[in-house]
Design a protein around this motif. Structure first.
Motif, PDB file in Angstrom:
ATOM      1  N   ILE A 165       0.439  -4.498  -7.967  1.00 37.74           N
ATOM      2  CA  ILE A 165       1.452  -4.714  -6.921  1.00 37.74           C
ATOM      3  C   ILE A 165       1.657  -3.480  -6.045  1.00 37.74           C
ATOM      4  O   ILE A 165       2.147  -3.594  -4.927  1.00 37.74           O
ATOM      5  CB  ILE A 165       2.800  -5.162  -7.541  1.00 37.74           C
ATOM      6  N   LEU A 166       1.271  -2.283  -6.557  1.00 35.69           N
ATOM      7  CA  LEU A 166       1.430  -1.024  -5.809  1.00 35.69           C
ATOM      8  C   LEU A 166       0.162  -0.195  -6.019  1.00 35.69           C
ATOM      9  O   LEU A 166       0.164   0.801  -6.759  1.00 35.69           O
ATOM     10  CB  LEU A 166       2.660  -0.264  -6.304  1.00 35.69           C
ATOM     11  N   PRO A 167      -0.947  -0.589  -5.395  1.00 34.80           N
ATOM     12  CA  PRO A 167      -2.242   0.022  -5.720  1.00 34.80           C
ATOM     13  C   PRO A 167      -2.348   1.506  -5.404  1.00 34.80           C
ATOM     14  O   PRO A 167      -3.220   2.189  -5.941  1.00 34.80           O
ATOM     15  CB  PRO A 167      -3.231  -0.798  -4.889  1.00 34.80           C
ATOM     16  N   ARG A 168      -1.467   2.032  -4.543  1.00 33.63           N
ATOM     17  CA  ARG A 168      -1.532   3.458  -4.209  1.00 33.63           C
ATOM     18  C   ARG A 168      -0.447   4.263  -4.921  1.00 33.63           C
ATOM     19  O   ARG A 168      -0.268   5.460  -4.650  1.00 33.63           O
ATOM     20  CB  ARG A 168      -1.430   3.649  -2.696  1.00 33.63           C
ATOM     21  N   ALA A 169       0.269   3.623  -5.839  1.00 35.06           N
ATOM     22  CA  ALA A 169       1.266   4.357  -6.619  1.00 35.06           C
ATOM     23  C   ALA A 169       0.582   5.426  -7.455  1.00 35.06           C
ATOM     24  O   ALA A 169      -0.568   5.268  -7.889  1.00 35.06           O
ATOM     25  CB  ALA A 169       2.036   3.401  -7.515  1.00 35.06           C
ATOM     26  N   ILE A 170       1.278   6.522  -7.679  1.00 35.42           N
ATOM     27  CA  ILE A 170       0.756   7.645  -8.465  1.00 35.42           C
ATOM     28  C   ILE A 170       1.217   7.469  -9.910  1.00 35.42           C
ATOM     29  O   ILE A 170       2.382   7.151 -10.163  1.00 35.42           O
ATOM     30  CB  ILE A 170       1.261   8.969  -7.876  1.00 35.42           C
ATOM     31  N   LEU A 171       0.304   7.700 -10.854  1.00 33.71           N
ATOM     32  CA  LEU A 171       0.623   7.487 -12.265  1.00 33.71           C
ATOM     33  C   LEU A 171       0.327   8.737 -13.080  1.00 33.71           C
ATOM     34  O   LEU A 171      -0.755   9.330 -12.966  1.00 33.71           O
ATOM     35  CB  LEU A 171      -0.171   6.298 -12.812  1.00 33.71           C
ATOM     36  N   ILE A 172       1.304   9.107 -13.905  1.00 34.06           N
ATOM     37  CA  ILE A 172       1.197  10.308 -14.739  1.00 34.06           C
ATOM     38  C   ILE A 172       1.593   9.944 -16.162  1.00 34.06           C
ATOM     39  O   ILE A 172       2.607   9.273 -16.384  1.00 34.06           O
ATOM     40  CB  ILE A 172       2.120  11.420 -14.203  1.00 34.06           C
ATOM     41  N   GLY A 182      -1.407  -1.813 -15.493  1.00 35.51           N
ATOM     42  CA  GLY A 182      -2.208  -2.820 -14.800  1.00 35.51           C
ATOM     43  C   GLY A 182      -1.394  -3.586 -13.777  1.00 35.51           C
ATOM     44  O   GLY A 182      -1.833  -3.803 -12.638  1.00 35.51           O
ATOM     45  N   LEU A 183      -0.201  -4.010 -14.157  1.00 34.59           N
ATOM     46  CA  LEU A 183       0.682  -4.720 -13.232  1.00 34.59           C
ATOM     47  C   LEU A 183       1.107  -3.797 -12.090  1.00 34.59           C
ATOM     48  O   LEU A 183       1.130  -4.210 -10.919  1.00 34.59           O
ATOM     49  CB  LEU A 183       1.904  -5.247 -13.978  1.00 34.59           C
ATOM     50  N   ILE A 184       1.458  -2.552 -12.418  1.00 34.34           N
ATOM     51  CA  ILE A 184       1.871  -1.599 -11.383  1.00 34.34           C
ATOM     52  C   ILE A 184       0.764  -1.433 -10.348  1.00 34.34           C
ATOM     53  O   ILE A 184       1.001  -1.466  -9.138  1.00 34.34           O
ATOM     54  CB  ILE A 184       2.246  -0.246 -12.015  1.00 34.34           C
ATOM     55  N   HIS A 185      -0.480  -1.272 -10.822  1.00 32.26           N
ATOM     56  CA  HIS A 185      -1.594  -1.101  -9.887  1.00 32.26           C
ATOM     57  C   HIS A 185      -1.823  -2.363  -9.057  1.00 32.26           C
ATOM     58  O   HIS A 185      -2.197  -2.271  -7.879  1.00 32.26           O
ATOM     59  CB  HIS A 185      -2.867  -0.746 -10.648  1.00 32.26           C
ATOM     60  N   ALA A 196       4.114  -9.120  -2.301  1.00 34.03           N
ATOM     61  CA  ALA A 196       5.561  -9.340  -2.185  1.00 34.03           C
ATOM     62  C   ALA A 196       6.307  -8.677  -3.334  1.00 34.03           C
ATOM     63  O   ALA A 196       7.406  -8.137  -3.141  1.00 34.03           O
ATOM     64  CB  ALA A 196       5.859 -10.836  -2.146  1.00 34.03           C
ATOM     65  N   LEU A 197       5.729  -8.689  -4.533  1.00 34.21           N
ATOM     66  CA  LEU A 197       6.376  -8.035  -5.673  1.00 34.21           C
ATOM     67  C   LEU A 197       6.438  -6.522  -5.464  1.00 34.21           C
ATOM     68  O   LEU A 197       7.434  -5.877  -5.798  1.00 34.21           O
ATOM     69  CB  LEU A 197       5.632  -8.362  -6.968  1.00 34.21           C
ATOM     70  N   GLY A 198       5.359  -5.955  -4.917  1.00 30.81           N
ATOM     71  CA  GLY A 198       5.387  -4.528  -4.614  1.00 30.81           C
ATOM     72  C   GLY A 198       6.442  -4.197  -3.574  1.00 30.81           C
ATOM     73  O   GLY A 198       7.168  -3.199  -3.694  1.00 30.81           O
ATOM     74  N   SER A 199       6.552  -5.048  -2.560  1.00 31.03           N
ATOM     75  CA  SER A 199       7.563  -4.835  -1.518  1.00 31.03           C
ATOM     76  C   SER A 199       8.961  -4.977  -2.096  1.00 31.03           C
ATOM     77  O   SER A 199       9.878  -4.220  -1.724  1.00 31.03           O
ATOM     78  CB  SER A 199       7.354  -5.838  -0.383  1.00 31.03           C
ATOM     79  N   ARG A 200       9.127  -5.944  -2.992  1.00 27.46           N
ATOM     80  CA  ARG A 200      10.434  -6.125  -3.627  1.00 27.46           C
ATOM     81  C   ARG A 200      10.820  -4.886  -4.435  1.00 27.46           C
ATOM     82  O   ARG A 200      11.971  -4.431  -4.395  1.00 27.46           O
ATOM     83  CB  ARG A 200      10.394  -7.349  -4.538  1.00 27.46           C
ATOM     84  N   PRO A 240       0.789  -1.246   0.000  1.00 26.92           N
ATOM     85  CA  PRO A 240       0.000   0.000   0.000  1.00 26.92           C
ATOM     86  C   PRO A 240       0.814   1.286   0.000  1.00 26.92           C
ATOM     87  O   PRO A 240       0.249   2.365   0.160  1.00 26.92           O
ATOM     88  CB  PRO A 240      -0.807  -0.132   1.294  1.00 26.92           C
ATOM     89  N   SER A 241       2.115   1.220  -0.206  1.00 27.46           N
ATOM     90  CA  SER A 241       2.935   2.432  -0.167  1.00 27.46           C
ATOM     91  C   SER A 241       2.514   3.426  -1.252  1.00 27.46           C
ATOM     92  O   SER A 241       2.363   3.058  -2.423  1.00 27.46           O
ATOM     93  CB  SER A 241       4.413   2.080  -0.364  1.00 27.46           C
ATOM     94  N   PRO A 242       2.353   4.704  -0.892  1.00 25.00           N
ATOM     95  CA  PRO A 242       2.050   5.733  -1.899  1.00 25.00           C
ATOM     96  C   PRO A 242       3.309   6.422  -2.428  1.00 25.00           C
ATOM     97  O   PRO A 242       3.213   7.426  -3.132  1.00 25.00           O
ATOM     98  CB  PRO A 242       1.201   6.725  -1.100  1.00 25.00           C
TER      99      PRO A 242
END
Length: 664
Positions: free
Chosen positions: A521-528, A516-519, A485-489, A417-419
């Motif tokens: 493993i990191l659902p709160r990542a910001i995308l531009i 899609g993959l980014i979301h 785990a992939l997001g944490s990695r 969940p890291s932003p």
């Protein structure tokens, strides 16, 4: 073993166990050897192999005691004594290991494995100069030396197929041969198979823990895999063992560059150049580092110094052109034109001359002549880096079909969940570096660079099918816990690039395919999404010489179709992840900068800071083709610039089709 048949059966099974051991199947070998040892207790060959199998599984204490029994009962068994020394060293008994190997070398001075073991023990004892001598003696006493040298020569000549055949031939005879494993790893590294490279080198390092040859490949492989802390450890080892090797410092520079320590990288290139002053490539590398650091005049001087050393070095001419504001003299243009006729080097050299001449003539508003050179340069690049646009279109369709709304609904709550990450995607030459520079000017954002970590994860999903085409379908196999785990990695691998700020940028344009993959493993990542008018974006890409990675850019028709794929994917993400991606139109940003910078910061959850408006004053390393441009205030001269080449770009307009109607 009372009968000849029983003895023959025993010997055959021991040979099979030995083969399994040399193939890296230590646990299997141990099982078989224990069964054989039970049949004939104390048989030295079985005990020897059992001791090695235990060592390969990190069962060090048991390995030491087993091999100690062997050398006690067979004092002249050189192979066993070498492995006993290896086990002693692993147990922290380096001085004993050194003495054991000395006993072997006293009677067998040409023992190849003994010299490697001796070098390892000396490294543990901090005797690095003596260790270098030992490793060199290991090379000279290698029974396969002639075959290794032939394979290495083929690799240097870029005949990878022949090199691979020769290295594999050696490994068929001895699957643990260190130099052959390292050579095959070098072949894998050359074709971007970093995981295979690491696997081969880890097997080599089980035979010799500190052999420099393995670390020369391990550091760049780990760098490509995004494991920068491990890569740095490998580099530090090389610096101790081979401080007088220029390649050590080139490798150091490559790792330092990825760690965003550009001053350290420049210092390493300069050190390599002092060790090998005749190497023009080192002068070029120093120039690139200086450009990254914003030292415009220093980089220009380095490129010109390279041309003094090698007047036909097209890379230097292109690097000057890529400074964007460098003006070629009449004499320099005439020299480049003459080189096209007289200096027939490899295609890449000729291509760079065409790209440089295109830039030079474009500056003089000789647009038709400039385009002719761009076209020729791209045609040459296409021969070396072909691109299958139809395969890319099929891949895009598969991604859209796989990452549907149902996929995300079924995995709600998964992922780290890291932003912190801010992903900037789009097409090259569309303003992504500009957006990164604006964000990196904010006190809460760390600007990094184009990071390979997401592409590495994609590659691992690809590798789950034999044809290396498993992505995106193999993502289905990943459980919610594995996605997390992939997001944490990803966060762990990028940690060395961050300095404690709330957010960091990951500006790899090609990641637009993998939102899609980014979301997931990191659902709160910001995308531009950095977006630019397709005619300007595609033409700007067409006239850029890319060293690697942008093969779609070498044909106007491919560029148009690629842009349409990009739009199609971005439309899909908007449909299945509404509001997830902020689209920033370059032309609108240039026209009303404060309005769109405020909008950008709001999307990132950041308060407005005036420094983001004066982004060009921010001092940081920039490693893209736009490095010089983002150190200037916003300018509008790039908007609709393509119209100078309107007639020549008709194939691009045709390939873009009706998508042009979306852009004013």
């Amino acid at each position: 073993m009372s009968t000849p048949h029983a003895r023959a059966t025993f010997e055959e099974r021991r040979r099979q166990a030995h083969a399994a051991l040399r193939a890296g199947q230590a646990a299997t070998a141990e099982k078989w050897l224990r069964a054989l040892e039970a049949q004939v207790p104390g048989e030295v060959n079985c005990l020897w192999l059992l001791g090695v199998a235990l060592l390969d599984q990190d069962k060090v204490a048991e390995s030491v005691s087993t091999l100690e029994r062997v050398v006690a009962s067979a004092p002249d068994f050189a192979e066993a004594r070498v492995d006993f020394a290896r086990a002693c060293r692993r147990a922290g008994r380096a001085e004993e290991a050194r003495e054991e190997v000395r006993r072997v070398l006293a009677s067998t001075p040409h023992h190849h494995r003994a010299w490697m073991a001796y070098g390892d023990a000396l490294v543990d004892l901090g005797q690095y100069a003596d260790a270098r001598v030992a490793f060199e003696r290991a090379r000279l006493t290698d029974p396969q030396r002639a075959r290794i040298e032939a394979a290495t020569a083929a690799l240097v000549a870029d005949d990878r197929k022949k090199a691979e055949e020769l290295f594999r031939g050696i490994l068929q005879d001895d699957s643990s041969h260190v130099a052959a494993l390292c050579g095959l790893a070098a072949v894998s590294l050359a074709v971007d198979r970093s995981q295979d490279t690491e696997r081969l080198l880890r097997h080599a390092l089980k035979q010799s823990a500190y052999i420099p040859l393995a670390y020369r490949g391990l550091a760049p492989a780990l760098t490509e895999l995004g494991r920068l802390k491990e890569a740095e450890v490998a580099v530090r080892h090389l610096q101790k063992i081979e401080p007088e090797s220029p390649q050590t410092w080139v490798t150091t520079a490559a790792v330092a560059t990825r760690l965003m320590r550009q001053e350290e990288a420049l210092e390493a290139y300069e050190r390599a150049a002092r060790l090998k002053p005749e190497e023009v490539g080192l002068r070029m590398s120093a120039g690139h580092a200086q450009k990254t650091l914003g030292r415009r005049s220093d980089s220009e001087a380095s490129y010109k110094a390279a041309l003094m050393m090698d007047p036909g070095r097209a890379e230097a001419y292109w690097s000057l052109a890529d400074l964007k504001n460098y003006s070629f003299s009449d004499e320099e243009i005439a020299t480049m034109q003459a080189l096209l006729v007289s200096d027939k080097r490899e295609r890449s050299n000729e291509a760079q001359l065409h790209f440089a001449l295109g830039r030079a003539l474009e500056q003089r508003r000789q647009y038709a002549q400039a385009f002719a050179h761009y076209e020729q340069g791209n045609a040459l690049r296409r021969l070396d880096a072909p691109f299958d646009i139809e395969q890319f279109e099929r891949r895009g369709a598969r991604i859209r079909a796989f990452f549907d709304a149902g996929f995300f609904a079924a995995r709600a709550g998964a992922g780290n969940p890291s932003p912190a990450p801010i992903f900037i995607v789009g097409l090259p030459r569309s303003g992504s570096t500009l957006l990164e520079q604006i964000l990196a000017s904010h006190s809460r954002v760390e600007g990094t660079m184009e990071l390979p970590n997401i592409l590495n994860i994609v590659g691992q999903f690809d590798d789950l099918r034999p044809a290396r085409d498993g992505y995106p379908e193999t993502v289905e196999r990943a459980s919610p816990a594995q996605l997390t785990a992939l997001g944490s990695r990803y966060l762990e691998e990028t940690a060395p690039l961050r300095a404690g700020r709330d957010h960091f940028t990951d500006k790899l344009p090609n990641n637009f395919s993998h939102i899609g993959l980014i979301h997931a493993i990191l659902p709160r990542a910001i995308l531009i999404d950095a977006r630019r008018h397709p005619m300007d974006a595609c033409f700007s890409t067409f006239k850029q010489f890319f060293a690697q990675g942008q093969a779609f850019s070498y044909a106007l028709a491919d560029l148009g179709r690629y842009y349409r794929c990009y739009l199609s994917l971005m439309d899909h993400w908007d449909a299945v992840l509404p509001g997830k991606v902020l689209h920033v139109q370059y032309e609108e940003l240039v026209r009303e900068p404060e309005l769109h910078i405020r909008r950008l910061l709001e999307h990132c959850g950041l308060e407005f800071e005036p420094a983001c408006l004066s982004f060009h004053e921010t001092r940081r390393s920039v490693r893209t083709a736009s490095a010089e441009q983002v150190r200037q205030p916003l300018y509008s001269s790039g908007v609709a610039y393509w119209r100078h080449f309107e007639r020549e770009l008709e194939p691009l307009r045709h390939a873009l089709g009706d998508c042009l109607q979306r852009f004013a």
